[in-house]
Design a protein around this motif. Sequence first.
Motif, PDB file in Angstrom:
ATOM      1  N   PHE A  61     -37.639  28.208  23.984  1.00 37.97           N
ATOM      2  CA  PHE A  61     -38.949  28.463  24.284  1.00 37.97           C
ATOM      3  C   PHE A  61     -38.988  28.505  25.767  1.00 37.97           C
ATOM      4  O   PHE A  61     -38.161  28.325  26.519  1.00 37.97           O
ATOM      5  N   ALA A  62     -40.281  28.639  26.197  1.00 35.88           N
ATOM      6  CA  ALA A  62     -40.589  28.861  27.583  1.00 35.88           C
ATOM      7  C   ALA A  62     -41.847  27.895  28.130  1.00 35.88           C
ATOM      8  O   ALA A  62     -42.687  27.896  27.360  1.00 35.88           O
ATOM      9  N   GLU A  75     -37.403  37.295  34.300  1.00 43.51           N
ATOM     10  CA  GLU A  75     -37.111  38.631  33.495  1.00 43.51           C
ATOM     11  C   GLU A  75     -36.879  38.217  31.931  1.00 43.51           C
ATOM     12  O   GLU A  75     -37.019  39.066  31.156  1.00 43.51           O
ATOM     13  N   CYS A  76     -36.733  36.845  31.572  1.00 48.19           N
ATOM     14  CA  CYS A  76     -36.697  36.591  30.213  1.00 48.19           C
ATOM     15  C   CYS A  76     -37.980  36.777  29.480  1.00 48.19           C
ATOM     16  O   CYS A  76     -37.828  36.864  28.422  1.00 48.19           O
ATOM     17  N   ILE A  77     -39.169  36.608  30.134  1.00 47.33           N
ATOM     18  CA  ILE A  77     -40.292  36.700  29.519  1.00 47.33           C
ATOM     19  C   ILE A  77     -41.108  37.916  29.564  1.00 47.33           C
ATOM     20  O   ILE A  77     -42.139  38.325  29.107  1.00 47.33           O
ATOM     21  N   ASN A  92     -36.527  29.912  29.868  1.00 47.27           N
ATOM     22  CA  ASN A  92     -35.561  29.938  28.573  1.00 47.27           C
ATOM     23  C   ASN A  92     -34.961  28.586  28.493  1.00 47.27           C
ATOM     24  O   ASN A  92     -33.628  28.288  28.834  1.00 47.27           O
ATOM     25  N   ILE A  93     -36.008  27.815  27.992  1.00 45.32           N
ATOM     26  CA  ILE A  93     -35.323  26.310  27.650  1.00 45.32           C
ATOM     27  C   ILE A  93     -34.627  26.365  26.428  1.00 45.32           C
ATOM     28  O   ILE A  93     -35.015  26.784  25.335  1.00 45.32           O
ATOM     29  N   ALA A  94     -33.389  25.462  26.413  1.00 41.95           N
ATOM     30  CA  ALA A  94     -32.357  25.602  25.419  1.00 41.95           C
ATOM     31  C   ALA A  94     -32.207  24.028  25.102  1.00 41.95           C
ATOM     32  O   ALA A  94     -32.460  23.138  25.641  1.00 41.95           O
TER      33      ALA A  94
END
Length: 222
Positions: free
Chosen positions: A5-6, A215-217, A32-34
């Motif tokens: 999630f972000a 860039e992830c979102i 980009n939370i993992a």
Amino acid sequence: MCGRFAMSVSELEILQEFGIEGEIPDFQPRFNIAPGQKVLTIIHDGNTKRIGYLKWGLVPSWAKDTKIGYKIINARSESAHEKPSFKKLLASKRCLILADSFYEWKKQESSKQPKRIYLKNRKVFAFAGLWDKWQLDDQQLFTCTILTRKANNFMGKIHERMPVILPKEKQDDWITPIKREPSYMHDFIENLQIEELDAYNVSDIVNSAKNDCKECIEPLLN
């Protein structure tokens, strides 16, 4: 499941949205939370709401090996009130896990397309979370897990499960320091309204947790 999630909004937006005074220690936007990383959370200590970080991946207080946390990033809301790992936490150790969107991968013929999913009506929201404290000698870990539920009609086109997202007016009820029966909290979740979601395709750079950038979102250009 919910595996990425972000939280890309500003510190001020978060403080205003959740009614928190002061500052967020070491805050920076995340895209980009993992699992295994720190996640921004809110708990109620009996006097006030406190914002800070927990490690994503629940390590129960009774665990012998902290590696179990990588297996417990999510908990099924339908059965959490019956499971030894979760029912005591559901009664008294509930938290808000803050986000502005989450990722899911839609199966296609020969690949999976990552999608960013968000609430149509607000930028910031909270997943329903559970937390625990693990301790061995002088080592301590504070960890959490995200509750999930069966997908609604919108999410069902992308994935069979979705995180439990708390409506704004239910957030304080969720983290109230009052101890509740696990079955009561199960019913609480079952009766939550699911707010309207939307989604768009994003780049497969989100596939790697090493990539944590704007860039992830960004929407994928067709």
